[in-house]
Design a protein around this motif. Structure first.
Motif, PDB file in Angstrom:
ATOM      1  N   CYS A 213       9.893  -3.209   0.569  1.00  0.00           N
ATOM      2  CA  CYS A 213       9.698  -1.977   1.337  1.00  0.00           C
ATOM      3  C   CYS A 213      10.863  -1.001   1.168  1.00  0.00           C
ATOM      4  N   ILE A 214      12.098  -1.500   1.306  1.00  0.00           N
ATOM      5  CA  ILE A 214      13.254  -0.589   1.336  1.00  0.00           C
ATOM      6  C   ILE A 214      13.444   0.149   0.006  1.00  0.00           C
ATOM      7  N   PRO A 215      13.388  -0.530  -1.144  1.00  0.00           N
ATOM      8  CA  PRO A 215      13.492   0.237  -2.400  1.00  0.00           C
ATOM      9  C   PRO A 215      12.423   1.334  -2.506  1.00  0.00           C
ATOM     10  N   GLN A 216      11.198   1.022  -2.027  1.00  0.00           N
ATOM     11  CA  GLN A 216      10.122   2.037  -2.080  1.00  0.00           C
ATOM     12  C   GLN A 216      10.447   3.239  -1.192  1.00  0.00           C
TER      13      GLN A 216
ATOM     14  N   CYS B  83       2.720   4.520   8.998  1.00  0.00           N
ATOM     15  CA  CYS B  83       2.690   4.655  10.462  1.00  0.00           C
ATOM     16  C   CYS B  83       2.578   3.282  11.137  1.00  0.00           C
ATOM     17  N   VAL B  84       1.746   2.403  10.571  1.00  0.00           N
ATOM     18  CA  VAL B  84       1.619   1.050  11.144  1.00  0.00           C
ATOM     19  C   VAL B  84       2.951   0.308  10.992  1.00  0.00           C
ATOM     20  N   LEU B  85       3.552   0.414   9.798  1.00  0.00           N
ATOM     21  CA  LEU B  85       4.837  -0.252   9.556  1.00  0.00           C
ATOM     22  C   LEU B  85       5.928   0.298  10.479  1.00  0.00           C
ATOM     23  N   TYR B  86       5.870   1.604  10.729  1.00  0.00           N
ATOM     24  CA  TYR B  86       6.846   2.219  11.649  1.00  0.00           C
ATOM     25  C   TYR B  86       6.748   1.566  13.030  1.00  0.00           C
ATOM     26  N   HIS B  87       5.506   1.382  13.500  1.00  0.00           N
ATOM     27  CA  HIS B  87       5.328   0.731  14.802  1.00  0.00           C
ATOM     28  C   HIS B  87       5.890  -0.690  14.795  1.00  0.00           C
TER      29      HIS B  87
ATOM     30  N   LEU C 202       0.816  -1.225   0.000  1.00  0.00           N
ATOM     31  CA  LEU C 202       0.000   0.000   0.000  1.00  0.00           C
ATOM     32  C   LEU C 202       0.847   1.271   0.000  1.00  0.00           C
ATOM     33  N   LEU C 203       2.168   1.126   0.213  1.00  0.00           N
ATOM     34  CA  LEU C 203       3.031   2.318   0.236  1.00  0.00           C
ATOM     35  C   LEU C 203       3.037   3.040  -1.112  1.00  0.00           C
ATOM     36  N   GLY C 204       2.722   2.281  -2.154  1.00  0.00           N
ATOM     37  CA  GLY C 204       2.726   2.886  -3.492  1.00  0.00           C
ATOM     38  C   GLY C 204       1.459   3.672  -3.794  1.00  0.00           C
ATOM     39  N   ASN C 205       0.464   3.597  -2.905  1.00  0.00           N
ATOM     40  CA  ASN C 205      -0.822   4.262  -3.161  1.00  0.00           C
ATOM     41  C   ASN C 205      -0.927   5.529  -2.317  1.00  0.00           C
TER      42      ASN C 205
END
Length: 671
Positions: free
Chosen positions: A303-306, A283-287, A271-274
C-alpha cells in the motif's frame, strides 16, 4: 420467461383477461401478452384504467403463484413496469403486491435450500460409491434439472426484488420491508452466482445500509464474509457497487474489524492500481486506517509504495483529500513511517510541501516527525527550511504544522540556539504569546515549541532573558480553563527550573512557583505530574519555597479534617450526627509505621485490599499500533524517548494523555 410468438394488441385486452380465468397454460399466455403491452410505457396509462385487468392479475398472482414460476414472473413483471414510475406506486400498494412479493421471495429462497440439500445428498452418494453408474446418472439428471430451476427462479427473484427496490424509495415502505426481514433475504441471496441478480441485491443492501437497524441486521447475517468473495470479480459493475456497500459498512468499527479478519486489506490495496476503483477502495482503506490496531498492518501490504507514487504523481497543487487523509493516518505508525522515508521519501515530501505550502502534507510530515529513532534524525537536514516558514507572512494553518514538526524534534545534537538566532524566532514566539494576538491552535504550538527548545540550557537562558516567562504567566492566566495550555506552559517552567542557567530567574524573579503551588492539586493527572516534578526541583534549591510547598502539601492532606471541623463549628446542632466515633478516618493516632496496608510487596505498593493501583497496569499500551511504555520510572536505567536520562521528565503527553500531533487513540491499558 416463456417466449410467445404472438404480438399483443391493446385492443384485444378483453381477450387476454379471459385467458386469466382459464387453466395455467392459458393464464401464462394471457399474462405474457399483457406483459408485452406493459413493457411499452405508452400503454401504462390505458392499462391503469382497466381495473378488471389489474384486479384479475393481482388475484391470479395471489392464488396461483406456487403453480407456475413463469406465471408469477410474468405478473410481477407487469407490476414492475408500473413500479418504475413513482406516480403508479399507489396502485401497487392498493393490490398489496409488495407484501406478496416478499412472501414469494422468502418461499423461493427456502425452496432453493431444499434443492441444494437434495443435490448434496445425491453428490455424497456418488462420492461414496464412484463405480455406481445408476447413482451417477441420477445425480447428473438432478443437477441438470436443478440448473434449469435455478435459471427460472433467478428471473423471478430479480423482477420481484427490482419491484421492491423501486417501492423502497418511500422510506415508510422500506421500513415495512425491514420489519418483514428483507435484509435477511437479501444477504441470503448473496450466495448466488448470477451477476445481474447480485448487482440488484448488493444495490438494495447498499440503499438499506445507511440505516443503523438495517446495518445491525447485516452484521447478524455475517455480510462481510459473503461480500469478500466479490472483491475482486471480473464484473465491473458488481465490484463497483460492492465496494460502495463496503464503504457504507466501514463506518462501523466492528465491521472494519471483520473486514481485516477476512483478508480484505490486501485485496483492497491491490485495487488502488485500478483507476475505476481507486477512489472508493481508498475511502474504505482510510476508514480501516483510523483504527490503531490496523495501522501497522498496512506495512505488510504494498500500500505505502503505491500511495507515495500517487502523492508524487499528483499534478495539482492540492492533493486529493482522501489520499492525503489516508497518508496522515498511516504516518502515525512507526513501521509505516520507516517505509514512507525509504529512499528519498521524506526529501520528496518536504520538497513538495514547501513548494506548495500544503498544510495537510505538512501534517503528514509532522506525524512522521513524532517517531523516535532513525526517521527523526533525518529531519536535521530540514530544520532550517522549517524554521524559515515560521513568520506572519505564511498561512497560519501551514505555520501551525511547521511549528508542530519542529516541536517534535527532540534531538540532542540539534543546536536550537543557532536556529532561534538565525531565523529570529524569539521575537515571533514571544509576540504570539500575548493573549488575543493569534488563534489558540497556533499559540499552543508556540508554547510546545518553547518547551522543546528549552531542553537546551543555552536556549532556555536566551528565552528567559527575552522575558518569555512573564508572557507565559499572563497566558496561563488567560487560558487557565484549558488543560492543554496549562499542561504545556508548566512543562516550560519545568524545563526552566531544570537548567542551572534559568533556575534562579524562575524562582527569584517570577511568580511561576506560586502558580505551580496553585496547580499542585489540579484534577488533571498530567498537570499534577508535571507540577509535582517541577516543585520537587524548586524545593530542592530554595528553602523558602520548600517550606511553602511543604505547608501547602500539609494543608491539602488535612483539608478533609479541617472541613469536618469547620462544618461542626458552623452547625453545633448537628453534633449528635457524628455519634461517638473516634477521629481515626481523618488523622492517624497510632504510629504510621505500624500500618500493614502500606507495606511493600515484591510487586510494588499494595493497598490494604491487596489491589494493585491501576497505573501499575498502564505502563504499556498500544499507541498507533506500536507498543510503547508510558511511564519512565526514575530508578530505571537508560534513556527515555527524548534521549534524556530517565528521571528527567519527557515532554508531557499532553493534558489528555496523548500528543497533540497524534490522532486520538484508545489505549488498551487505559482506564
Amino acid at each position: 420467461m416463456e417466449q410467445i410468438d404472438e404480438v399483443a394488441n391493446i385492443n384485444d385486452m378483453d381477450e387476454y383477461i379471459e385467458l386469466l380465468y382459464e387453466d395455467i397454460p392459458d393464464k401464462v399466455r394471457g399474462s405474457a401478452l399483457i406483459l408485452q403491452l406493459a413493457r411499452n410505457p405508452d400503454n401504462l396509462e390505458e392499462l391503469l384504467l382497466n381495473e378488471t385487468a389489474l384486479g384479475a392479475l393481482a388475484r391470479v398472482l395471489r392464488e396461483d403463484w406456487k403453480q407456475s414460476v413463469e406465471l408469477a414472473t410474468n405478473i410481477i413483471y407487469i407490476f414492475f413496469c408500473f413500479s418504475s414510475f413513482s406516480q403508479f406506486h399507489g396502485l401497487i400498494t392498493h393490490y398489496k403486491i409488495g407484501a406478496l412479493c416478499m412472501n414469494i421471495i422468502d418461499h423461493e429462497l427456502k425452496r432453493h435450500e431444499l434443492w441444494q440439500e437434495e443435490l448434496s445428498k445425491k453428490k455424497k452418494a456418488v462420492d461414496e460409491d464412484p463405480e455406481n453408474q445408476t447413482l451417477r446418472k441420477e445425480y447428473e439428471k438432478t443437477f441438470k434439472k436443478y440448473q434449469g430451476l435455478v435459471v427460472k427462479q433467478e428471473q423471478l427473484l430479480r423482477v420481484a426484488l427490482y419491484l421492491l427496490l423501486n417501492l423502497a424509495e418511500d422510506t415508510r415502505t422500506e421500513l415495512k420491508m425491514r420489519n418483514k426481514n428483507i435484509v435477511h433475504m437479501l444477504v441470503k441471496a448473496l450466495d448466488r452466482d448470477n451477476f445481474e441478480l447480485l448487482i440488484l441485491v448488493v444495490s438494495f443492501l447498499k440503499k438499506l445500509s445507511i440505516f443503523m437497524e438495517n446495518k445491525n441486521d447485516m452484521v447478524e447475517m455475517d455480510i462481510v464474509e459473503k461480500l469478500v468473495k466479490m472483491v475482486p470479480c471480473e464484473h465491473e459493475d458488481l465490484l463497483n457497487i460492492t465496494l460502495r456497500l463496503l464503504l457504507n459498512l466501514s463506518f462501523d468499527t466492528g465491521l472494519r474489524n471483520k473486514m481485516v479478519q477476512v483478508g480484505l486489506l490486501p485485496k483492497l490495496t491491490a485495487l488502488l492500481g485500478n483507476e475505476n476503483y481507486k477512489q472508493i477502495a481508498m475511502c474504505v482503506l482510510y476508514h480501516i486506517s483510523m483504527d490503531d490496531r490496523f495501522k501497522s498492518m498496512f506495512a505488510y501490504t504494498d500500500c505505502i509504495p503505491q500511495l507515495m507514487k500517487m502523492l508524487f504523481e499528483c499534478s495539482d497543487e492540492r492533493i486529493d483529500l482522501e489520499l492525503i487523509s489516508f497518508c496522515i493516518n498511516l504516518a502515525a505508525n512507526k513501521r509505516n513511517v520507516q517505509l514512507i522515508c525509504e529512499g528519498n521519501g521524506l526529501k520528496m515530501l518536504m520538497k513538495r510541501a514547501l513548494k506548495f505550502k500544503d498544510p495537510l502534507l505538512m501534517k503528514m510530515i509532522r506525524n512522521i516527525s513524532q517517531h523516535d529513532g532513525p526517521t527523526k534524525n533525518l529531519f536535521i537536514d530540514y530544520v532550517g527550511d522549517l524554521a524559515a516558514q515560521i513568520s506572519n507572512d505564511e498561512e497560519e494553518e501551514f505555520v501551525i504544522e511547521c511549528l508542530g514538526t519542529l516541536a517534535n524534534l527532540t534531538i540532542p545534537d540539534l543546536d536550537w540556539e543557532l536556529v532561534l538566532k538565525e531565523y529570529k524566532l524569539v521575537p515571533y514566539l514571544k509576540d504570539k504569546l500575548k493573549p488575543g494576538t493569534a488563534e489558540d491552535d497556533l499559540v499552543l504550538e508556540v508554547v510546545i515549541m518553547i518547551g522543546t527548545v528549552s531542553m537546551d540550557d543555552s536556549c532556555a537562558a536566551l528565552l528567559a532573558k527575552s522575558g518569555i516567562i512573564p508572557a507565559l504567566i499572563e497566558l496561563l492566566n488567560a487560558q487557565q480553563e484549558d488543560d492543554e495550555f496549562v499542561c504545556q506552559i508548566i512543562y516550560v517552567f519545568y524545563q526552566m527550573v531544570f537548567h542551572q542557567a534559568t533556575r534562579d530567574v524562575i524562582i527569584k524573579e517570577t511568580q511561576a512557583p506560586a502558580y505551580l503551588i496553585d496547580l499542585m492539586h489540579d484534577k488533571n493527572n498530567e498537570i499534577r505530574k508535571v507540577c509535582d516534578n517541577t516543585l520537587d526541583i524548586i524545593a530542592e534549591y530554595d528553602e523558602e519555597w520548600a517550606k511553602k510547598i511543604q505547608s501547602e502539601k500539609f494543608r491539602w492532606h488535612n483539608s478533609q479534617w479541617l472541613e469536618m471541623v469547620e462544618s461542626r463549628q458552623m452547625d453545633e446542632s448537628e453534633q449528635y450526627l457524628y455519634g461517638d466515633d473516634r477521629i481515626e478516618p481523618y488523622i492517624h493516632e497510632g504510629d504510621i509505621l505500624e500500618r500493614p496496608d502500606l507495606f511493600y510487596s515484591s510487586d510494588g505498593l499494595i493497598a490494604s485490599e491487596g489491589a494493585i493501583s491501576p497505573d501499575f497496569f498502564n505502563d504499556y499500551h498500544l499507541q498507533n499500533g506500536d507498543v510503547v511504555g508510558q511511564h519512565s520510572f526514575p530508578g530505571s536505567l537508560g534513556m527515555d524517548g527524548f534521549g534524556q536520562p530517565i528521571g528527567i521528565l519527557g515532554r508531557p503527553a499532553t493534558a489528555y494523555g496523548f500528543r497533540p500531533d497524534e490522532p486520538y487513540y484508545y489505549g488498551y491499558g487505559s482506564r
